[in-house]
Design a protein around this motif. Structure first.
Motif, PDB file in Angstrom:
ATOM      1  N   ILE A  95     -58.754 -25.023 -61.674  1.00  0.00           N
ATOM      2  CA  ILE A  95     -59.649 -24.079 -62.112  1.00  0.00           C
ATOM      3  C   ILE A  95     -59.748 -24.284 -63.495  1.00  0.00           C
ATOM      4  CG2 ILE A  95     -60.006 -21.498 -62.478  1.00  0.00           C
ATOM      5  CD1 ILE A  95     -58.994 -20.928 -59.858  1.00  0.00           C
ATOM      6  N   VAL A  96     -58.629 -24.410 -64.346  1.00  0.00           N
ATOM      7  CA  VAL A  96     -58.448 -24.327 -65.966  1.00  0.00           C
ATOM      8  C   VAL A  96     -58.911 -25.623 -66.363  1.00  0.00           C
ATOM      9  CG1 VAL A  96     -56.968 -24.249 -67.770  1.00  0.00           C
ATOM     10  CG2 VAL A  96     -56.686 -22.502 -65.963  1.00  0.00           C
ATOM     11  N   GLN A  97     -58.801 -26.954 -65.618  1.00  0.00           N
ATOM     12  CA  GLN A  97     -59.084 -28.027 -66.382  1.00  0.00           C
ATOM     13  C   GLN A  97     -60.664 -27.993 -66.479  1.00  0.00           C
ATOM     14  OE1 GLN A  97     -57.810 -31.431 -64.170  1.00  0.00           O
ATOM     15  NE2 GLN A  97     -58.875 -30.793 -62.184  1.00  0.00           N
ATOM     16  N   LYS A  98     -61.412 -27.188 -65.855  1.00  0.00           N
ATOM     17  CA  LYS A  98     -62.998 -27.513 -65.670  1.00  0.00           C
ATOM     18  C   LYS A  98     -63.489 -27.073 -67.223  1.00  0.00           C
ATOM     19  CE  LYS A  98     -63.603 -22.792 -65.546  1.00  0.00           C
ATOM     20  NZ  LYS A  98     -64.327 -21.895 -66.675  1.00  0.00           N
ATOM     21  N   ASN A  99     -62.604 -26.247 -68.003  1.00  0.00           N
ATOM     22  CA  ASN A  99     -62.916 -25.892 -69.316  1.00  0.00           C
ATOM     23  C   ASN A  99     -63.059 -27.200 -70.346  1.00  0.00           C
ATOM     24  OD1 ASN A  99     -62.725 -23.370 -68.673  1.00  0.00           O
ATOM     25  ND2 ASN A  99     -61.206 -22.772 -69.583  1.00  0.00           N
ATOM     26  N   ALA A 145     -63.850 -16.692 -61.559  1.00  0.00           N
ATOM     27  CA  ALA A 145     -62.551 -16.763 -60.932  1.00  0.00           C
ATOM     28  C   ALA A 145     -61.726 -15.648 -61.278  1.00  0.00           C
ATOM     29  CB  ALA A 145     -61.995 -18.061 -61.201  1.00  0.00           C
ATOM     30  N   LEU A 146     -61.701 -15.084 -62.451  1.00  0.00           N
ATOM     31  CA  LEU A 146     -61.075 -14.066 -63.001  1.00  0.00           C
ATOM     32  C   LEU A 146     -61.252 -12.845 -61.911  1.00  0.00           C
ATOM     33  CD1 LEU A 146     -58.937 -13.049 -65.023  1.00  0.00           C
ATOM     34  CD2 LEU A 146     -60.907 -12.237 -66.393  1.00  0.00           C
ATOM     35  N   PHE A 147     -62.560 -12.473 -61.790  1.00  0.00           N
ATOM     36  CA  PHE A 147     -62.802 -11.282 -60.949  1.00  0.00           C
ATOM     37  C   PHE A 147     -62.547 -11.511 -59.458  1.00  0.00           C
ATOM     38  CE2 PHE A 147     -66.312 -10.245 -64.093  1.00  0.00           C
ATOM     39  CZ  PHE A 147     -65.510  -9.347 -64.765  1.00  0.00           C
ATOM     40  N   ALA A 148     -62.316 -12.867 -58.903  1.00  0.00           N
ATOM     41  CA  ALA A 148     -61.945 -13.232 -57.382  1.00  0.00           C
ATOM     42  C   ALA A 148     -60.348 -12.907 -57.439  1.00  0.00           C
ATOM     43  CB  ALA A 148     -62.247 -14.398 -57.368  1.00  0.00           C
ATOM     44  N   GLY A 149     -59.636 -13.114 -58.646  1.00  0.00           N
ATOM     45  CA  GLY A 149     -58.312 -12.985 -58.451  1.00  0.00           C
ATOM     46  C   GLY A 149     -58.020 -11.497 -58.660  1.00  0.00           C
ATOM     47  N   PRO A 207     -48.345 -12.225 -55.931  1.00  0.00           N
ATOM     48  CA  PRO A 207     -48.066 -13.284 -56.886  1.00  0.00           C
ATOM     49  C   PRO A 207     -49.178 -14.217 -57.153  1.00  0.00           C
ATOM     50  CG  PRO A 207     -46.173 -12.822 -55.619  1.00  0.00           C
ATOM     51  CD  PRO A 207     -47.451 -11.975 -54.875  1.00  0.00           C
ATOM     52  N   LEU A 208     -49.915 -14.547 -56.045  1.00  0.00           N
ATOM     53  CA  LEU A 208     -50.979 -15.360 -56.161  1.00  0.00           C
ATOM     54  C   LEU A 208     -52.142 -14.962 -57.129  1.00  0.00           C
ATOM     55  CD1 LEU A 208     -52.437 -17.909 -55.345  1.00  0.00           C
ATOM     56  CD2 LEU A 208     -53.574 -16.692 -53.297  1.00  0.00           C
ATOM     57  N   GLY A 209     -52.508 -13.549 -57.081  1.00  0.00           N
ATOM     58  CA  GLY A 209     -53.499 -13.232 -57.995  1.00  0.00           C
ATOM     59  C   GLY A 209     -52.991 -12.960 -59.330  1.00  0.00           C
ATOM     60  N   ILE A 210     -51.883 -12.441 -59.396  1.00  0.00           N
ATOM     61  CA  ILE A 210     -51.203 -12.303 -60.865  1.00  0.00           C
ATOM     62  C   ILE A 210     -51.136 -13.605 -61.623  1.00  0.00           C
ATOM     63  CG2 ILE A 210     -48.999 -11.540 -61.986  1.00  0.00           C
ATOM     64  CD1 ILE A 210     -48.944  -9.351 -60.143  1.00  0.00           C
ATOM     65  N   ALA A 211     -50.762 -14.580 -60.915  1.00  0.00           N
ATOM     66  CA  ALA A 211     -50.606 -15.758 -61.600  1.00  0.00           C
ATOM     67  C   ALA A 211     -52.056 -16.441 -61.868  1.00  0.00           C
ATOM     68  CB  ALA A 211     -49.711 -16.868 -60.621  1.00  0.00           C
ATOM     69  N   VAL A 241     -54.896 -14.626 -62.352  1.00  0.00           N
ATOM     70  CA  VAL A 241     -55.469 -13.952 -63.517  1.00  0.00           C
ATOM     71  C   VAL A 241     -54.691 -14.127 -64.904  1.00  0.00           C
ATOM     72  CG1 VAL A 241     -55.932 -11.432 -64.660  1.00  0.00           C
ATOM     73  CG2 VAL A 241     -56.239 -12.003 -62.111  1.00  0.00           C
ATOM     74  N   GLY A 242     -53.249 -14.068 -65.073  1.00  0.00           N
ATOM     75  CA  GLY A 242     -52.617 -14.318 -66.426  1.00  0.00           C
ATOM     76  C   GLY A 242     -52.849 -15.965 -66.755  1.00  0.00           C
ATOM     77  N   GLY A 243     -53.066 -16.794 -66.078  1.00  0.00           N
ATOM     78  CA  GLY A 243     -53.469 -18.074 -66.410  1.00  0.00           C
ATOM     79  C   GLY A 243     -54.641 -18.139 -66.878  1.00  0.00           C
TER      80      GLY A 243
END
Length: 247
Positions: A131-135, A176-180, A196-200, A202-204
């Motif tokens: 998700i993040v590397q797409k930036n 992605a944030l609203f999905a988490g 834990p999946l959602g918190i990781a 959203v925080g990331g």
């Protein structure tokens, strides 16, 4: 006569007895698995009695020892794909530079909400890799195209790419944030497994979104200058030069 059980559970061809457990507050699943293994050794069970884990504990026991190798394998696979796509050994590192901020954000969020780094949280961190590397991909892809087709300087190309790709980056991150968020703060049966999946996630996403918009252009220019300073093997002389030298 003596009483006997009405049913005998089997797994494969062997009779089994299932003992369930919950993890106490303040302890992780890994600590619980280690404590059970230690108690099993202290009991000194005969060889005919075999103990094994099921469910989440089994997943942790089989994968937990290889988590670092799993994450490294994912990073290597991403690097190979990006290197092939951009025909460069340097700029895939620019894109991968967005990942440390996401990992730090995920760990800080787990710490803030008192969640353990269990197998579900690790899955969330691995999910952040995609998700993040797409930036970085959105910015670097446009900057490289501007350099190669329009002959722009690296500073000008990455500045224009950051401006034009800002809205797509924010839109995809918010999606992605609203999905988490429902995974992180939802309720219901089994919701504690998804937290834990959602918190990781959203925080990331939050930390990486705030940092990568500033760090990616800087790292791009740094690596581009570094690549330009690396000495390249000179091309062999042309046939005409050889003939002129002989003459």
């Amino acid at each position: 006569m003596r009483p006997s059980p009405l049913t005998v559970a089997h797994q494969g061809q062997f009779p089994v007895v299932t003992v369930s457990f919950n993890v106490a507050k303040g302890y992780s699943l890994g600590q619980a698995v280690d404590a059970i293994k230690k108690a099993q050794q202290e009991l000194g069970m005969p060889a005919s009695v075999q103990a094994d884990f099921q469910g989440t504990a089994a997943a942790y026991d089989s994968i937990g020892s290889n988590l670092v190798l799993l994450i490294l394998a994912a990073l290597v696979a991403v690097y190979i794909v990006l290197g092939t796509l951009y025909e460069s050994f340097i700029h895939p590192l620019t894109i991968l530079s967005t990942l440390p901020s996401a990992g730090v954000g995920a760990l800080l969020a787990l710490r803030l909400f008192h969640q353990d780094l269990d197998i579900i949280a690790v899955i969330g961190i691995i999910l952040l890799i995609g998700i993040v590397q797409k930036n970085g991909i959105l910015i670097v892809d446009f900057a490289l195209a501007a350099q190669r087709t329009e002959n722009k300087e690296p500073e000008e190309a990455i500045f224009e790419a950051s401006k034009l790709r800002f809205r797509p980056i924010v839109m995809t991150t918010l999606c992605a944030l609203f999905a988490g968020i429902p995974l992180a703060f939802g309720s219901g049966i089994g919701s504690e497994l998804r937290h834990p999946l959602g918190i990781a996630m959203v925080g990331g996403l939050l930390v990486s979104q705030l940092l990568t918009l500033f760090t990616t252009p800087v790292i791009y220019v740094f690596f581009d200058r570094f690549a330009s300073r690396v000495p390249r093997k000179q091309a062999s002389s042309a046939p005409g030069d050889l003939l002129a030298g002989q003459a």
